[in-house]
Design an enzyme around this catalytic site. Sequence first.
Site, PDB file in Angstrom:
ATOM      1  CD  GLU A 164      -3.021   1.175   2.249  1.00  0.00           C
ATOM      2  OE1 GLU A 164      -3.041   2.554   2.860  1.00  0.00           O
ATOM      3  OE2 GLU A 164      -3.240   0.370   2.766  1.00  0.00           O
ATOM      4  CG  HIS A 175      -0.899   5.666  -1.453  1.00  0.00           C
ATOM      5  ND1 HIS A 175      -1.732   4.713  -1.953  1.00  0.00           N
ATOM      6  CD2 HIS A 175      -0.823   5.590  -0.128  1.00  0.00           C
ATOM      7  CE1 HIS A 175      -2.483   3.975  -1.271  1.00  0.00           C
ATOM      8  NE2 HIS A 175      -1.968   4.305  -0.055  1.00  0.00           N
ATOM      9  CG  PHE A 182      -7.494  14.109   6.692  1.00  0.00           C
ATOM     10  CD1 PHE A 182      -6.267  13.460   6.511  1.00  0.00           C
ATOM     11  CD2 PHE A 182      -8.557  14.351   5.627  1.00  0.00           C
ATOM     12  CE1 PHE A 182      -6.169  12.985   5.185  1.00  0.00           C
ATOM     13  CE2 PHE A 182      -8.225  13.635   4.487  1.00  0.00           C
ATOM     14  CZ  PHE A 182      -7.105  12.794   4.294  1.00  0.00           C
ATOM     15  CG  HIS A 186      -6.982   3.237   0.103  1.00  0.00           C
ATOM     16  ND1 HIS A 186      -7.081   4.523   0.551  1.00  0.00           N
ATOM     17  CD2 HIS A 186      -5.665   2.941   0.758  1.00  0.00           C
ATOM     18  CE1 HIS A 186      -6.136   5.172   1.169  1.00  0.00           C
ATOM     19  NE2 HIS A 186      -5.173   4.311   1.193  1.00  0.00           N
ATOM     20  CG  ASP A 222      -0.869   4.434   4.269  1.00  0.00           C
ATOM     21  OD1 ASP A 222      -0.835   4.886   3.090  1.00  0.00           O
ATOM     22  OD2 ASP A 222      -1.730   4.598   4.853  1.00  0.00           O
TER      23      ASP A 222
END
Length: 328
Positions: free
Chosen positions: A8, A10, A23, A162, A283
Amino acid sequence: MPAKIALEEHFAIPEYNRVRPAFLGEPLWHEVQRRITDFTEFRLPEMDRYGISYAVVSLTSPGVQGETDAGRAVARAQRANDALAEAVAEHPDRFGGLAAVALQDVGAAVAELTRAVVNLGFHGVLVNSWTDSPMGPAHLDEDRFAPFWDRIEELGVPVYLHPRQLPATQRGAMDGRPELAGPVWEFATDCSASALRLITSGLFDRHPAARVILGHLGEGLPYDIWRIENRMRLAADRCELDLPLTEYLRRNFYVTTSGHFCAASLQAAIATMGADRVMFSVDYPYESMEQGATWFETLDLDETTRTAISAENASRLLSLKQTEGTTR
């Protein structure tokens, strides 16, 4: 220490790297913004430093799921997949891809999924939970997406489910508490609900070979599934399924460690799903390779379990070929 595969991780095309998500604090956003489009200046050296032999990369959330215009979503999915394929081609022994697909147009999504897997060599597809449309949120358990799931089974590739922010009409629980937004609490709530919708809709009775990956050690489901299943037996509204809910989690789902570097949570995932259903991930660039890799390497795991989670499970799921510490 066995080489690690991370699932995972990106990247972004310019269209999805311009506006800071509310956020994300400003310092982190600055780092994410400069790292998420990069493959060689930051990403590869850090992979080398922390023993990550191969990274499976996907378009950042919400990606094309956040588009309300179907034509624009289709065009941007193609553009993102082409950009990712170019980056992978520069280092095919170190990077692989998960496709972006515009589910606003199911036919186009099926065609793009096929192109990405068959022509571009991607390992599967990543869908950011629910999809925007002029009529409101569209969820993957809806009947309109049956052709997508048909093609997933035919191609034999997994769907990485996701998270994204909850639909606007469902964010009331956070009114006055913006600190709960995004990855703090909101993402897990969104994605676990999407996964439960897939299970309770009977999707996996109709598509028993479909495989779904959840990040963040299962978005809380390995810990919560016993109570969910137990109370559903007694609920006024029940769904008729071929198997208990927990069995779908064990048969049709995998989880990764992305952004959830907690030994107790890992043990819950292993206990519920089995060590053969858990895979290492970071991540990146939202999380630190150093933190994720250091945590994993210091866990008290037997070597069979450590090797399975670090790379073997991902190799088997994605049909990767490992040679001398690298993966192709």
